[in-house]
Design a protein around this motif. Sequence first.
Motif, PDB file in Angstrom:
ATOM      1  N   GLY A 213       0.878  -1.176   0.000  1.00 38.30           N
ATOM      2  CA  GLY A 213       0.000   0.000   0.000  1.00 38.30           C
ATOM      3  C   GLY A 213       0.906   1.214   0.000  1.00 38.30           C
ATOM      4  N   GLU A 215       1.882   5.264  -0.373  1.00 37.62           N
ATOM      5  CA  GLU A 215       1.277   6.573  -0.112  1.00 37.62           C
ATOM      6  C   GLU A 215       2.070   7.579  -0.935  1.00 37.62           C
ATOM      7  OE1 GLU A 215       1.075   7.281   4.200  1.00 37.62           O
ATOM      8  OE2 GLU A 215       1.502   5.153   4.440  1.00 37.62           O
ATOM      9  N   THR A 282      -7.496   7.512   0.000  1.00 39.35           N
ATOM     10  CA  THR A 282      -7.216   8.574   0.958  1.00 39.35           C
ATOM     11  C   THR A 282      -6.542   9.746   0.270  1.00 39.35           C
ATOM     12  OG1 THR A 282      -6.780   6.839   2.550  1.00 39.35           O
ATOM     13  CG2 THR A 282      -6.019   9.029   3.138  1.00 39.35           C
ATOM     14  N   ALA A 295      -3.400   7.983  -1.327  1.00 42.30           N
ATOM     15  CA  ALA A 295      -3.110   6.578  -1.015  1.00 42.30           C
ATOM     16  C   ALA A 295      -4.288   5.704  -1.425  1.00 42.30           C
ATOM     17  CB  ALA A 295      -2.809   6.412   0.472  1.00 42.30           C
ATOM     18  N   PRO A 296      -3.987   4.548  -1.982  1.00 41.57           N
ATOM     19  CA  PRO A 296      -5.042   3.599  -2.343  1.00 41.57           C
ATOM     20  C   PRO A 296      -5.227   2.570  -1.233  1.00 41.57           C
ATOM     21  CG  PRO A 296      -2.981   2.844  -3.229  1.00 41.57           C
ATOM     22  CD  PRO A 296      -2.658   4.041  -2.363  1.00 41.57           C
ATOM     23  N   ILE A 297      -6.167   1.666  -1.435  1.00 35.76           N
ATOM     24  CA  ILE A 297      -6.240   0.473  -0.591  1.00 35.76           C
ATOM     25  C   ILE A 297      -5.128  -0.458  -1.068  1.00 35.76           C
ATOM     26  CG2 ILE A 297      -7.664  -1.475   0.111  1.00 35.76           C
ATOM     27  CD1 ILE A 297     -10.102   0.202  -0.824  1.00 35.76           C
ATOM     28  N   TRP A 345       4.147  -2.453   3.627  1.00 33.21           N
ATOM     29  CA  TRP A 345       4.516  -3.761   3.078  1.00 33.21           C
ATOM     30  C   TRP A 345       4.139  -4.870   4.054  1.00 33.21           C
ATOM     31  CZ3 TRP A 345       8.318  -6.869   5.402  1.00 33.21           C
ATOM     32  CH2 TRP A 345       8.753  -7.968   4.648  1.00 33.21           C
ATOM     33  N   SER A 346       3.522  -5.908   3.536  1.00 33.21           N
ATOM     34  CA  SER A 346       3.213  -7.035   4.415  1.00 33.21           C
ATOM     35  C   SER A 346       3.164  -8.332   3.620  1.00 33.21           C
ATOM     36  CB  SER A 346       1.881  -6.822   5.140  1.00 33.21           C
ATOM     37  OG  SER A 346       0.816  -6.851   4.218  1.00 33.21           O
ATOM     38  N   LEU A 354      -2.642 -12.400   7.759  1.00 28.45           N
ATOM     39  CA  LEU A 354      -1.542 -11.445   7.633  1.00 28.45           C
ATOM     40  C   LEU A 354      -0.427 -11.870   8.585  1.00 28.45           C
ATOM     41  CD1 LEU A 354      -3.251  -7.935   7.410  1.00 28.45           C
ATOM     42  CD2 LEU A 354      -1.949  -9.115   5.610  1.00 28.45           C
ATOM     43  N   ARG A 457       3.719   5.500  17.324  1.00 29.57           N
ATOM     44  CA  ARG A 457       4.361   5.643  16.023  1.00 29.57           C
ATOM     45  C   ARG A 457       5.572   6.540  16.108  1.00 29.57           C
ATOM     46  NH1 ARG A 457       0.793   6.052  10.780  1.00 29.57           N
ATOM     47  NH2 ARG A 457      -0.472   4.202  11.057  1.00 29.57           N
TER      48      ARG A 457
HETATM   49  P1  ADP Z   1      -0.936   6.619   7.275  1.00 28.64           P
HETATM   50  O1  ADP Z   1      -1.660   6.745   8.545  1.00 28.64           O
HETATM   51  O2  ADP Z   1       0.312   5.819   7.391  1.00 28.64           O
HETATM   52  O3  ADP Z   1      -0.736   7.900   6.530  1.00 28.64           O
HETATM   53  P2  ADP Z   1      -2.630   5.855   5.048  1.00 28.64           P
HETATM   54  O4  ADP Z   1      -4.044   5.515   5.289  1.00 28.64           O
HETATM   55  O5  ADP Z   1      -2.296   7.127   4.376  1.00 28.64           O
HETATM   56  O6  ADP Z   1      -1.880   5.677   6.436  1.00 28.64           O
HETATM   57  O7  ADP Z   1      -1.954   4.703   4.192  1.00 28.64           O
HETATM   58  C1  ADP Z   1      -1.785   3.452   4.691  1.00 28.64           C
HETATM   59  C2  ADP Z   1      -1.617   2.511   3.527  1.00 28.64           C
HETATM   60  O8  ADP Z   1      -1.292   1.229   4.050  1.00 28.64           O
HETATM   61  C3  ADP Z   1      -2.884   2.307   2.705  1.00 28.64           C
HETATM   62  O9  ADP Z   1      -2.541   2.149   1.362  1.00 28.64           O
HETATM   63  C4  ADP Z   1      -3.419   0.998   3.268  1.00 28.64           C
HETATM   64  O10 ADP Z   1      -4.270   0.308   2.375  1.00 28.64           O
HETATM   65  C5  ADP Z   1      -2.121   0.264   3.469  1.00 28.64           C
HETATM   66  N1  ADP Z   1      -2.208  -0.923   4.329  1.00 28.64           N
HETATM   67  C6  ADP Z   1      -3.003  -1.162   5.382  1.00 28.64           C
HETATM   68  N2  ADP Z   1      -2.788  -2.409   5.865  1.00 28.64           N
HETATM   69  C7  ADP Z   1      -1.827  -2.965   5.084  1.00 28.64           C
HETATM   70  C8  ADP Z   1      -1.179  -4.222   5.055  1.00 28.64           C
HETATM   71  N3  ADP Z   1      -1.441  -5.177   5.920  1.00 28.64           N
HETATM   72  N4  ADP Z   1      -0.254  -4.428   4.099  1.00 28.64           N
HETATM   73  C9  ADP Z   1       0.060  -3.491   3.202  1.00 28.64           C
HETATM   74  N5  ADP Z   1      -0.517  -2.302   3.195  1.00 28.64           N
HETATM   75  C10 ADP Z   1      -1.454  -2.028   4.114  1.00 28.64           C
END
Ligand code: ADP
Length: 728
Positions: A213, A215, A282, A295-297, A345-346, A354, A457
């Motif tokens: 995911g 950003e 987002t 940011a996408p899903i 990254w996961s 997960l 964080r």
């Molecule tokens: P932040 O609070 O870090 O700014 P965002 O919502 O802007 O968070 O972005 C977080 C990103 O992480 C999104 O793209 C979300 O879909 C992604 N994300 C959430 N869970 C996981 C996961 N398990 N593995 C990879 N990406 C994830």
Amino acid sequence: MSDLRFRSVEEASSRKAVKVELPKERVEKYYAEKVFNRQKMFEYLPAKTYEALVKAIDNKEPLSREVADSVADGMKRWAVEQGARHYTHWFQPMTGGTAEKHDGFIEHDGKGGVIETFSGKLLVQQEPDASSFPNGGIRNTFEARGYSAWDISSPAFIVDNTLCIPTIFISYTGEALDYKTPLLRALNAVDKAATRVAKFFDPEVKHVMCYLGWEQEYFLVDEALYAARPDLVLTGRTLMGHESAKNQQLEDHYFGAIPSRVEAFMLDLEIECHRLGIPAKTRHNEVAPNQFELAPIFEEANLANDHNLLLMSVMNEVARRHNFRVLLHEKPFAGINGSGKHNNWSLGTDTGKLLFAPGKTPKDNLEFIVFVSNVMAAVYKHNALLKASIMTATNAHRLGANEAPPAIISMFLGSQLNEILDSIEKNETDTILLQGKEGMRLDVNQIPELIIDNTDRNRTSPFAFTGNRFEYRAVGSSANCASALISLNAAVAAELDEFADRVERRLEKGENLDKVLLDEARRNIIFSRKIQFDGNGYSDEWKEEAKRRGLDTESSAPLMFDSYLSPSSVEMFKKVGLFTEKELEARNEVKWELYTKKIQIEARVLGDLAVNHIIPAAVSYQRLLVDNVYKVKELFDAETAKKIAGEDLKSIEKMAEHMSKIKQLVDKMISNRKVANKIESEREKAIAYHDTVAPLLEEIRYHIDHLELMVDNEIWPLPKYRELLFIR
Ligand code: ADP
Ligand code: MG
């Protein structure tokens, strides 16, 4: 002289938000309408073809020629219905970004006319004339030409009447000439290795997927102002410009409302993303003025990365509809934040788990600890390589430069995880775990239910654990994420493989599985704890501390690239079947060459601007001052004249000093460039550019920025930071 500047400022400030035409239907209806996804495959392909294609995708098998022909036919029918007239193999050269060569769907019909056609052969494989893509001599070394081949795991899509087919780009002898090929190899390696380890916990696991995911941070600048800044146009960043009196001190941009012009752009961009199947979700302001994020899903890494690359090019187009330019450079403006692209990254199993998410049962938590400890070990062992993988001439401004955090890879784990690791390290967990081990009854308190608090964080860490994933923050905003993901996944794959080997060896001796797993996780933790740093990564003490810990603290980008060729990297890449040493050497050549070219272009642009824009402006203002001093002297006695024009005299001298410095430095920069250009080795040349050319950019800028403060605002030729940075 400053006509252009004032006209562009006026134009920019008079603009209103562009009206965005909203789709009539709801998002479910138009989502992915421009993508040849499974739904379209089902609709446009014969049943047999559909089955064969889906099977090939799921099992990562190649397509037979027959199936490919049938797929091509259906794909073309769909694309033409959508108004497509051309197709292109869309690939990811090592220069960054994406490349494409368009061909029409036409062929001779043998009767003097043409027919619209598209064969499986053309779908599956092509030979772009790629001689102009840097390949680090791979194709000379291997005497092979490159070809592109469809990556069936990433669906084709349509942009502007062109059917785009995501492809890998390789030489005939199989060496990767791009970023996608090694990414796919790395994902494959981590799938295999992680599956081995995941099977210790659940034998049902058949595959492990890697998720990404991203950003995307970016800046927007009004198009008219952009056009008046040759440095932005040619290098993507401002090579000069004194700080605006107001920039990000108040952090009001971060918390403020999104300006209406920008909101219209974002809306338009989101709709475009959704049509292309990019799950944009987002959006928000970032800390610096004019800085934003999308940011996408998260998705599977290969697709997510294609989507990020596609997004970057779509952004450029959509921005222009709104009279903006997108700046994806990591540091477009000095003195305010730069842009990154956090890579969340996961890893997750095909059974829906997960692997970096703590679970409810001790077994889940043991698995969590096993995977986290392997990531720690991989990142620790290969911290220098991981840094090299995110480093570029542009990202160097964001990491390791004077206003940036030091270029050191460390991991933030947070207080909760830290405590757990402590107790494992001290054996506390082990004893309890073993006591409760009888009959598989594990006491829940042993590895307590882990609820990782997401608020715990650390924003300064380049690689942070964030609850169920790692956030790799060092990646640059303009980068192809694949570069970072290749090294990370490869390193983790190698580590997991070693782990599985060790565990299996002990199991053969009849040892207890849970004990062995915890033991080996502990070994990783003890080995790699030095990578953990939860403090302030921006502090100077950290640099010293990191050195003491033996982490890589190299700050010169060309030297960082050496890590790709260190014995541990070469061995690791070989072990997971990713790169041969030759390939690594060739790819490094490209990195060094790119580095040199970027600095070379900046140096030329700055030299031109300094000599042709800035000095003439300063001279004409200086002339006004000289004129004034003369007249004052004529009108008044010496003492009064000094009172009135004394400051002017000082300014004249000061300006002369700055100007002569600029001239000297520009000359020096030119001659240093000449010396560097004669160097044959790409590595040595890049080092020379880093050591003898890049620093002069900063020095020249220093004097220009001082002149900016002295010269009459009416005369200054380029839009200033305060004009560039605040969209209304
Ligand atoms: P932040 O609070 O870090 O700014 P965002 O919502 O802007 O968070 O972005 C977080 C990103 O992480 C999104 O793209 C979300 O879909 C992604 N994300 C959430 N869970 C996981 C996961 N398990 N593995 C990879 N990406 C994830
Ligand atoms: Mg975010």
